[in-house]
Write a protein that holds these residues in place. Structure first.
Motif, PDB file in Angstrom:
ATOM      1  N   VAL A 107      13.824  -3.237   8.938  1.00  0.00           N
ATOM      2  CA  VAL A 107      12.468  -2.870   8.354  1.00  0.00           C
ATOM      3  C   VAL A 107      12.538  -1.258   7.819  1.00  0.00           C
ATOM      4  O   VAL A 107      11.872  -0.612   7.209  1.00  0.00           O
ATOM      5  CB  VAL A 107      11.043  -2.747   9.188  1.00  0.00           C
ATOM      6  CG1 VAL A 107      10.808  -4.214   9.471  1.00  0.00           C
ATOM      7  CG2 VAL A 107      11.355  -1.899  10.607  1.00  0.00           C
ATOM      8  N   ARG A 144      -1.209   3.284   9.074  1.00  0.00           N
ATOM      9  CA  ARG A 144      -1.737   1.980   8.639  1.00  0.00           C
ATOM     10  C   ARG A 144      -2.351   2.080   7.304  1.00  0.00           C
ATOM     11  O   ARG A 144      -2.284   1.301   6.217  1.00  0.00           O
ATOM     12  CB  ARG A 144      -2.474   1.244   9.365  1.00  0.00           C
ATOM     13  CG  ARG A 144      -1.608   0.860  10.943  1.00  0.00           C
ATOM     14  CD  ARG A 144      -2.542   0.147  11.716  1.00  0.00           C
ATOM     15  NE  ARG A 144      -1.860  -0.359  12.979  1.00  0.00           N
ATOM     16  CZ  ARG A 144      -2.060   0.456  13.996  1.00  0.00           C
ATOM     17  NH1 ARG A 144      -3.056   1.197  14.234  1.00  0.00           N
ATOM     18  NH2 ARG A 144      -1.557   0.116  15.358  1.00  0.00           N
ATOM     19  N   ALA A 148      -1.466   0.590   3.634  1.00  0.00           N
ATOM     20  CA  ALA A 148      -2.094  -0.045   2.660  1.00  0.00           C
ATOM     21  C   ALA A 148      -2.610   0.333   1.321  1.00  0.00           C
ATOM     22  O   ALA A 148      -2.520  -0.453   0.466  1.00  0.00           O
ATOM     23  CB  ALA A 148      -3.517  -0.539   3.251  1.00  0.00           C
ATOM     24  N   GLY A 151      -0.006  -0.373  -1.027  1.00  0.00           N
ATOM     25  CA  GLY A 151       0.269  -1.880  -1.199  1.00  0.00           C
ATOM     26  C   GLY A 151       1.486  -2.503  -0.622  1.00  0.00           C
ATOM     27  O   GLY A 151       1.963  -3.448  -0.925  1.00  0.00           O
ATOM     28  N   VAL A 152       1.941  -1.888   0.628  1.00  0.00           N
ATOM     29  CA  VAL A 152       3.328  -2.501   0.986  1.00  0.00           C
ATOM     30  C   VAL A 152       2.854  -2.738   2.586  1.00  0.00           C
ATOM     31  O   VAL A 152       3.756  -2.909   3.585  1.00  0.00           O
ATOM     32  CB  VAL A 152       4.324  -1.441   1.331  1.00  0.00           C
ATOM     33  CG1 VAL A 152       4.722  -0.794  -0.190  1.00  0.00           C
ATOM     34  CG2 VAL A 152       3.676   0.057   2.044  1.00  0.00           C
ATOM     35  N   TYR A 153       1.637  -2.976   2.821  1.00  0.00           N
ATOM     36  CA  TYR A 153       1.226  -3.576   4.323  1.00  0.00           C
ATOM     37  C   TYR A 153       1.427  -4.971   4.482  1.00  0.00           C
ATOM     38  O   TYR A 153       0.795  -5.796   3.641  1.00  0.00           O
ATOM     39  CB  TYR A 153      -0.228  -3.221   4.598  1.00  0.00           C
ATOM     40  CG  TYR A 153      -0.430  -3.092   6.251  1.00  0.00           C
ATOM     41  CD1 TYR A 153      -0.761  -2.053   7.026  1.00  0.00           C
ATOM     42  CD2 TYR A 153      -0.866  -4.453   6.595  1.00  0.00           C
ATOM     43  CE1 TYR A 153      -0.441  -2.231   8.320  1.00  0.00           C
ATOM     44  CE2 TYR A 153      -1.220  -4.515   7.998  1.00  0.00           C
ATOM     45  CZ  TYR A 153      -0.830  -3.174   8.952  1.00  0.00           C
ATOM     46  OH  TYR A 153      -1.161  -3.606  10.328  1.00  0.00           O
ATOM     47  N   ASP A 154       2.308  -5.346   5.280  1.00  0.00           N
ATOM     48  CA  ASP A 154       2.813  -6.886   5.416  1.00  0.00           C
ATOM     49  C   ASP A 154       3.071  -7.176   6.798  1.00  0.00           C
ATOM     50  O   ASP A 154       2.960  -6.455   7.929  1.00  0.00           O
ATOM     51  CB  ASP A 154       4.087  -7.144   4.489  1.00  0.00           C
ATOM     52  CG  ASP A 154       5.283  -6.253   4.873  1.00  0.00           C
ATOM     53  OD1 ASP A 154       5.286  -5.661   6.123  1.00  0.00           O
ATOM     54  OD2 ASP A 154       5.878  -5.858   4.046  1.00  0.00           O
ATOM     55  N   SER A 155       3.783  -8.104   7.161  1.00  0.00           N
ATOM     56  CA  SER A 155       3.795  -8.652   8.561  1.00  0.00           C
ATOM     57  C   SER A 155       4.945  -7.812   9.358  1.00  0.00           C
ATOM     58  O   SER A 155       4.757  -7.832  10.374  1.00  0.00           O
ATOM     59  CB  SER A 155       4.645 -10.108   8.465  1.00  0.00           C
ATOM     60  OG  SER A 155       5.747  -9.997   7.545  1.00  0.00           O
ATOM     61  N   ASP A 156       5.584  -6.751   8.716  1.00  0.00           N
ATOM     62  CA  ASP A 156       6.572  -5.768   9.220  1.00  0.00           C
ATOM     63  C   ASP A 156       6.011  -4.568   9.315  1.00  0.00           C
ATOM     64  O   ASP A 156       6.611  -3.677  10.010  1.00  0.00           O
ATOM     65  CB  ASP A 156       7.922  -5.667   8.411  1.00  0.00           C
ATOM     66  CG  ASP A 156       8.706  -7.099   8.637  1.00  0.00           C
ATOM     67  OD1 ASP A 156       8.798  -7.672   9.713  1.00  0.00           O
ATOM     68  OD2 ASP A 156       9.387  -7.304   7.349  1.00  0.00           O
ATOM     69  N   SER A 157       4.854  -4.354   8.881  1.00  0.00           N
ATOM     70  CA  SER A 157       4.171  -2.952   8.790  1.00  0.00           C
ATOM     71  C   SER A 157       4.056  -2.238  10.313  1.00  0.00           C
ATOM     72  O   SER A 157       4.229  -1.099  10.555  1.00  0.00           O
ATOM     73  CB  SER A 157       2.815  -2.905   8.137  1.00  0.00           C
ATOM     74  OG  SER A 157       3.275  -3.457   6.858  1.00  0.00           O
ATOM     75  N   GLU A 158       3.569  -3.214  11.178  1.00  0.00           N
ATOM     76  CA  GLU A 158       3.330  -2.718  12.570  1.00  0.00           C
ATOM     77  C   GLU A 158       4.731  -2.152  13.175  1.00  0.00           C
ATOM     78  O   GLU A 158       4.681  -1.161  13.767  1.00  0.00           O
ATOM     79  CB  GLU A 158       2.866  -3.837  13.595  1.00  0.00           C
ATOM     80  CG  GLU A 158       1.363  -3.936  13.386  1.00  0.00           C
ATOM     81  CD  GLU A 158       0.604  -2.557  13.476  1.00  0.00           C
ATOM     82  OE1 GLU A 158       0.765  -2.025  14.694  1.00  0.00           O
ATOM     83  OE2 GLU A 158      -0.208  -2.360  12.538  1.00  0.00           O
ATOM     84  N   ARG A 160       6.964  -0.795  11.344  1.00  0.00           N
ATOM     85  CA  ARG A 160       7.171   0.509  10.733  1.00  0.00           C
ATOM     86  C   ARG A 160       6.229   1.570  11.210  1.00  0.00           C
ATOM     87  O   ARG A 160       6.768   2.695  11.370  1.00  0.00           O
ATOM     88  CB  ARG A 160       7.056   0.405   9.104  1.00  0.00           C
ATOM     89  CG  ARG A 160       7.961  -0.523   8.345  1.00  0.00           C
ATOM     90  CD  ARG A 160       7.761  -0.667   6.755  1.00  0.00           C
ATOM     91  NE  ARG A 160       8.570  -1.438   6.133  1.00  0.00           N
ATOM     92  CZ  ARG A 160       8.126  -2.630   5.711  1.00  0.00           C
ATOM     93  NH1 ARG A 160       6.765  -2.919   5.986  1.00  0.00           N
ATOM     94  NH2 ARG A 160       8.820  -3.529   5.209  1.00  0.00           N
TER      95      ARG A 160
END
Length: 296
Positions: A107, A144, A148, A151-158, A160
């Motif tokens: 990530v 977070r 958001a 525009g890059v908040y996805d399943s891997d964001s947590e 990151r």
């Protein structure tokens, strides 16, 4: 009997540890050995079954070291005595140590892992931010909201977010914690990122971190007008090891630049000095933050 060589690398781990710094130090030592032996990068590359560009990357500490390559280069450079070789080989092993952020390699952008290693080993981190609160001082909810907004908040964001939180531990170390000196543009403080509550928590956290002896924050107010940092955000990293030059880190949309040439670094040092003089003092910054918290 070993051939001519420069001073041996440090046998003790560098201050604060860090495979990245060990890699840079080893690369620097190997470059000095090569130059003392009057051997070209092309010849050295051929010796390890590679290229001139690979030697350049090794000497800059940009890639990992294979033990066989280090052994072959030492032989080529005339360092054949086992006692003289051992410090170099030990440093090579340490330089290849697995880092905590290795587990997040999927990530992390490839160009950013090197920065984390430098940040972990720095003795002084000076940064100017114009858009966001500096990463080392962000709350998880603010992180977070930044993702958001991009525009890059996805399943891997947590994951990151977890990387950034782990990075912040560098400021909390009981020994050898670096000093962070951040100049933050007023725009970064007033720009709503997430809800008002997220901003209140973020600014309150900033105030709390400023109470730490190794954290200095200054606000660069709108009223200061035009200023020297017109090119945008940057970070300057300084190290306790005398062999390591200061490094300027510049991030852009598609990657990052690492500048370590003295002339380049001096430009950014002059800029950070100028805006530090123009910015509010830490005491006035604390007052400004307290007022902003009420505004949000």
């Amino acid at each position: 009997m070993s051939g001519p060589h420069t001073a041996d690398p440090e046998s003790e781990p560098p201050r604060s540890g860090g495979a990245t710094v060990r890699r840079i130090m080893l690369g620097s030592q190997l470059r000095r050995l090569r130059e003392a032996a009057a051997i070209t990068r092309e010849t050295a590359g051929w010796e390890i079954r590679s290229s001139e560009s690979k030697i350049s990357r090794l000497e800059l500490g940009r890639v990992g070291f294979k033990m066989r390559d280090v052994e072959d280069l030492l032989t080529l450079y005339g360092v054949t005595d086992p006692g003289a070789r051992e410090p170099f080989l030990s440093m090579a092993k340490a330089a290849n140590a697995t880092t905590w952020w290795h587990g997040y390699h999927d990530v992390l952008p490839s160009w950013f892992a090197g920065y984390i290693g430098l940040e972990e080993s720095a003795s002084l981190i000076r940064t100017y931010e114009v858009q966001y609160i500096p990463g080392l001082l962000q709350t998880a909810d603010y992180m977070r909201a930044v993702m958001a907004g991009r525009g890059v908040y996805d399943s891997d964001s947590e994951r990151r977010v977890q990387v950034r939180l782990e990075r912040q531990n560098v400021l909390l170390r009981e020994q050898d914690a670096p000093r962070l000196w951040a100049v933050v543009d007023e725009a970064a403080l007033r720009r709503p990122v997430g809800s008002p509550e997220i901003m209140r928590q973020q600014l309150s956290h900033l105030l709390e971190m400023m109470e730490r002896p190794n954290v200095t924050v200054q606000v660069l107010p709108f009223q200061s007008g035009a200023h020297a940092a017109e090119a945008g955000a940057f970070t300057i990293l300084r190290f306790a090891e005398p062999d390591l030059p200061d490094v300027v880190y510049l991030e852009h949309l598609a990657g990052a630049l690492y500048l370590d040439k003295r002339d380049d670094v001096d430009v950014y040092l002059q800029v950070i000095e100028r805006i530090s003089v123009t910015a509010l003092t830490p005491a006035l910054t604390a007052e400004a933050l307290a007022k902003l918290i009420k505004d949000f």
